[in-house]
Write an enzyme that holds these catalytic residues in place. Structure first.
Site, PDB file in Angstrom:
ATOM      1  N   HIS A 237       0.872  -1.185   0.000  1.00  0.00           N
ATOM      2  CA  HIS A 237       0.000   0.000   0.000  1.00  0.00           C
ATOM      3  C   HIS A 237       0.903   1.227   0.000  1.00  0.00           C
ATOM      4  O   HIS A 237       1.646   1.455  -0.948  1.00  0.00           O
ATOM      5  CB  HIS A 237      -0.930  -0.109   1.215  1.00  0.00           C
ATOM      6  CG  HIS A 237      -2.073   0.861   1.278  1.00  0.00           C
ATOM      7  ND1 HIS A 237      -2.405   1.709   0.266  1.00  0.00           N
ATOM      8  CD2 HIS A 237      -2.976   1.118   2.276  1.00  0.00           C
ATOM      9  CE1 HIS A 237      -3.455   2.440   0.619  1.00  0.00           C
ATOM     10  NE2 HIS A 237      -3.817   2.102   1.840  1.00  0.00           N
ATOM     11  N   HIS A 276      -2.065  -2.071  -9.673  1.00  0.00           N
ATOM     12  CA  HIS A 276      -3.096  -1.512  -8.794  1.00  0.00           C
ATOM     13  C   HIS A 276      -4.273  -2.460  -8.750  1.00  0.00           C
ATOM     14  O   HIS A 276      -4.614  -3.062  -9.765  1.00  0.00           O
ATOM     15  CB  HIS A 276      -3.549  -0.140  -9.303  1.00  0.00           C
ATOM     16  CG  HIS A 276      -4.247   0.662  -8.265  1.00  0.00           C
ATOM     17  ND1 HIS A 276      -5.590   0.543  -8.022  1.00  0.00           N
ATOM     18  CD2 HIS A 276      -3.777   1.574  -7.382  1.00  0.00           C
ATOM     19  CE1 HIS A 276      -5.912   1.356  -7.035  1.00  0.00           C
ATOM     20  NE2 HIS A 276      -4.833   1.998  -6.622  1.00  0.00           N
ATOM     21  N   ASP A 327       2.589   5.989  -6.583  1.00  0.00           N
ATOM     22  CA  ASP A 327       3.844   5.925  -5.831  1.00  0.00           C
ATOM     23  C   ASP A 327       5.069   5.990  -6.738  1.00  0.00           C
ATOM     24  O   ASP A 327       6.161   6.342  -6.289  1.00  0.00           O
ATOM     25  CB  ASP A 327       3.894   4.648  -4.991  1.00  0.00           C
ATOM     26  CG  ASP A 327       2.935   4.707  -3.816  1.00  0.00           C
ATOM     27  OD1 ASP A 327       2.674   5.813  -3.335  1.00  0.00           O
ATOM     28  OD2 ASP A 327       2.445   3.647  -3.397  1.00  0.00           O
TER      29      ASP A 327
HETATM   30  N1  ACO Z   1       5.427  -6.373 -10.212  1.00  0.00           N
HETATM   31  C1  ACO Z   1       5.419  -7.598 -10.775  1.00  0.00           C
HETATM   32  N2  ACO Z   1       4.295  -8.285 -10.996  1.00  0.00           N
HETATM   33  C2  ACO Z   1       3.134  -7.711 -10.626  1.00  0.00           C
HETATM   34  C3  ACO Z   1       3.065  -6.435 -10.047  1.00  0.00           C
HETATM   35  C4  ACO Z   1       4.275  -5.766  -9.837  1.00  0.00           C
HETATM   36  N3  ACO Z   1       4.284  -4.550  -9.290  1.00  0.00           N
HETATM   37  N4  ACO Z   1       1.787  -6.131  -9.796  1.00  0.00           N
HETATM   38  C5  ACO Z   1       1.059  -7.165 -10.202  1.00  0.00           C
HETATM   39  N5  ACO Z   1       1.867  -8.122 -10.706  1.00  0.00           N
HETATM   40  C6  ACO Z   1       1.464  -9.412 -11.235  1.00  0.00           C
HETATM   41  C7  ACO Z   1       1.319 -10.407 -10.097  1.00  0.00           C
HETATM   42  O1  ACO Z   1       2.533 -11.070  -9.814  1.00  0.00           O
HETATM   43  C8  ACO Z   1       0.252 -11.311 -10.620  1.00  0.00           C
HETATM   44  O2  ACO Z   1       0.850 -12.197 -11.561  1.00  0.00           O
HETATM   45  P1  ACO Z   1       0.386 -13.722 -11.642  1.00  0.00           P
HETATM   46  O3  ACO Z   1      -1.078 -13.657 -12.022  1.00  0.00           O
HETATM   47  O4  ACO Z   1       1.273 -14.293 -12.679  1.00  0.00           O
HETATM   48  O5  ACO Z   1       0.603 -14.279 -10.267  1.00  0.00           O
HETATM   49  C9  ACO Z   1      -0.656 -10.372 -11.416  1.00  0.00           C
HETATM   50  O6  ACO Z   1       0.170  -9.280 -11.808  1.00  0.00           O
HETATM   51  C10 ACO Z   1      -1.823  -9.864 -10.581  1.00  0.00           C
HETATM   52  O7  ACO Z   1      -1.295  -9.230  -9.413  1.00  0.00           O
HETATM   53  P2  ACO Z   1      -1.953  -9.260  -7.977  1.00  0.00           P
HETATM   54  O8  ACO Z   1      -0.912  -8.889  -6.967  1.00  0.00           O
HETATM   55  O9  ACO Z   1      -2.709 -10.539  -7.760  1.00  0.00           O
HETATM   56  O10 ACO Z   1      -3.044  -8.144  -8.155  1.00  0.00           O
HETATM   57  P3  ACO Z   1      -3.638  -7.271  -7.019  1.00  0.00           P
HETATM   58  O11 ACO Z   1      -4.810  -6.591  -7.588  1.00  0.00           O
HETATM   59  O12 ACO Z   1      -3.818  -8.032  -5.753  1.00  0.00           O
HETATM   60  O13 ACO Z   1      -2.383  -6.293  -6.820  1.00  0.00           O
HETATM   61  C11 ACO Z   1      -1.027  -4.635  -5.955  1.00  0.00           C
HETATM   62  C12 ACO Z   1      -2.381  -4.961  -6.604  1.00  0.00           C
HETATM   63  C13 ACO Z   1      -0.953  -5.282  -4.570  1.00  0.00           C
HETATM   64  C14 ACO Z   1      -0.927  -3.122  -5.821  1.00  0.00           C
HETATM   65  C15 ACO Z   1       0.119  -5.183  -6.836  1.00  0.00           C
HETATM   66  O14 ACO Z   1       0.046  -4.651  -8.136  1.00  0.00           O
HETATM   67  C16 ACO Z   1       1.486  -4.905  -6.228  1.00  0.00           C
HETATM   68  O15 ACO Z   1       1.951  -5.645  -5.360  1.00  0.00           O
HETATM   69  N6  ACO Z   1       2.177  -3.810  -6.685  1.00  0.00           N
HETATM   70  C17 ACO Z   1       3.433  -3.421  -6.085  1.00  0.00           C
HETATM   71  C18 ACO Z   1       3.196  -2.625  -4.808  1.00  0.00           C
HETATM   72  C19 ACO Z   1       2.687  -1.216  -5.063  1.00  0.00           C
HETATM   73  O16 ACO Z   1       3.194  -0.507  -5.924  1.00  0.00           O
HETATM   74  N7  ACO Z   1       1.690  -0.796  -4.271  1.00  0.00           N
HETATM   75  C20 ACO Z   1       1.126   0.551  -4.360  1.00  0.00           C
HETATM   76  C21 ACO Z   1      -0.354   0.469  -4.593  1.00  0.00           C
HETATM   77  S1  ACO Z   1      -1.025   2.050  -5.022  1.00  0.00           S
HETATM   78  C22 ACO Z   1      -0.936   3.033  -3.632  1.00  0.00           C
HETATM   79  O17 ACO Z   1      -0.892   2.601  -2.512  1.00  0.00           O
HETATM   80  C23 ACO Z   1      -0.878   4.530  -3.903  1.00  0.00           C
END
Ligand code: ACO
Length: 390
Positions: A237, A276, A327
């Site tokens: 987050h 996201h 971010d």
């Molecule tokens: N890097 C690499 N792979 C990613 C990323 C990433 N940043 N984000 C998503 N993916 C991939 C996942 O590995 C997953 O792949 P898979 O299906 O092969 O396992 C797929 O995309 C779906 O991702 P999830 O994490 O299941 O999707 P979710 O909706 O739960 O994720 C999240 C959202 C938690 C923000 C995720 O994109 C993430 O971890 N990003 C990095 C952390 C981040 O930048 N957070 C800031 C959020 S915005 C804010 O707070 C202002």
């Protein structure tokens, strides 16, 4: 004897929505996140238009009250904000009890706890809960008090003296003044003000939902904010803006991006600042913050940082089709302003406290205890062994 573990899919119980993904938990009139049109509205106004035209204080008022303030209302809020700018002795003493190696989010969580205890001293838990109007009044005071905590924390870690606030500066300029002890350039104030507005509110994200859960038990606004700070600290987050700078430091320069990304993706690392839960085709706030970052890159003469930023974005989007979130540009922007990396998420708090507290007031106005169900998948009923058997 071995116990049987029921499968999570057994029975005719309702479907489990892991992470509450896709669950609509309540209505809200505060902001509208629309991934289809890639837009974000605060009380109906596009966030990029607010960022381009409004001081952050006016947006805080908008989130709390539903409309932009009149000149008198803005002056009134600014008076309250100025009145609470100075670090109070109790908060300073509590911060000084913590080691300088403490994470600034822990410092901030502690400070809000101290401020909250003082606000409701002498009240029972029920009296402390208050009504939405009193919650907004307390929130304005808290909003005024947070920058001093963030600024003092960074200065303390750098071995520098506290800087007293300046009444002649608005919220953003004074925040920078208290942190750095020098008058900030207008371009820096403008970028900072935009970042505050962009971070202020985003519907039912994890920390806001946390604040609403706490509020739903009829707890008070400071307890809700303390809990929300805990939720925001995590790198999935708010903590992602810090992680972006750590990633940049690890990569070093633009030409190292492809090799670094090969290794990162091979080891299934998440690249912070991308992806996201709601926006799957790009975060609506990114273009505005990226434009602000560009002005800072120019001001500080840091084309190298911009090149690294662009290279990682282009390479990652091409390989994974996952776009940057807010971010990604805000981390480097705060770095250029000279905030230490661990201070980035507290800056997010100083902004998001407005959205959190607007949601606290909204929850109070139409409360229902938030208490979902779980599906039990542990052992079936079994007998506790007697002394002879064990
Ligand atoms: N890097 C690499 N792979 C990613 C990323 C990433 N940043 N984000 C998503 N993916 C991939 C996942 O590995 C997953 O792949 P898979 O299906 O092969 O396992 C797929 O995309 C779906 O991702 P999830 O994490 O299941 O999707 P979710 O909706 O739960 O994720 C999240 C959202 C938690 C923000 C995720 O994109 C993430 O971890 N990003 C990095 C952390 C981040 O930048 N957070 C800031 C959020 S915005 C804010 O707070 C202002």
């Amino acid at each position: 004897t071995a116990s049987t573990i029921p499968s999570p899919d057994s029975g005719d119980q309702p479907e489990v929505r892991k992470g509450l993904a896709g669950v609509v938990a309540d209505v809200t009139a505060i902001s509208k996140v629309d991934p289809e049109t890639n837009s974000l509205l605060y009380r109906g106004y596009p966030v990029q238009d607010l960022a381009a035209t409004q001081p952050f204080e006016a947006v805080a008022w908008l989130l709390w009250h539903g409309d932009l303030p009149t000149a008198d209302e803005l002056a009134g809020l600014r008076a309250v904000e100025r009145e609470h700018r100075a670090l109070t002795d109790d908060v300073r003493a509590a911060i000084d009890l913590l080691p300088t190696s403490a994470h600034p989010m822990d410092e901030l969580r502690t400070a809000v706890s101290v401020i909250g205890a003082r606000e409701v001293a002498g009240l029972s838990a029920l009296e402390a809960a208050a009504d939405p109007d009193e919650t907004v009044a307390r929130s304005a005071r808290l909003f005024g008090a947070l920058p001093a905590v963030v600024a003092y924390g960074q200065r303390r870690r750098r071995g520098l003296e506290l800087v007293e606030p300046r009444d002649d500066l608005d919220f953003s300029a004074n925040f920078l003044w208290m942190t750095f002890g020098t008058e900030p350039a207008p371009v820096v104030v403008d970028a900072f003000n935009r970042s505050m507005i962009l971070y202020a509110e985003h519907s039912f994200n994890a920390s806001t939902f946390t604040a609403r859960v706490v509020t739903s038990t009829l707890s008070d606004v400071h307890s809700a904010v303390v809990a929300a700070i805990g939720a925001l600290k995590g790198p999935l987050h708010g903590g992602a803006n810090e992680a972006v700078m750590d990633t940049f430091a690890e990569i070093g320069s633009a030409d190292a991006v492809p090799g670094w990304l090969d290794d990162a993706l091979a080891s299934k690392r998440k690249i912070m600042g991308f992806g996201h839960r709601v926006y799957k085709r790009g975060d609506s706030r990114v273009p505005t913050m990226k434009a602000a970052l560009d002005t800072l890159v120019e001001h500080y003469g840091r084309a190298d940082l911009a090149a690294l930023y662009d290279a990682l974005e282009a390479e990652f989007v091409e390989r994974k089709g996952i776009y940057p979130n807010l971010d990604y540009p805000s981390g480097p922007a705060y770095h250029l302003m000279d905030f230490d990396t661990p201070t980035f998420t507290p800056l997010f708090v100083a902004a998001r406290v407005t959205g959190w507290t607007a949601h606290v007031a909204e929850q109070q106005a139409a409360n229902a205890l938030i208490r979902p169900l779980s599906r039990y998948v542990g052992p079936e009923r079994r007998e506790v062994p007697t002394a002879a058997e064990s």
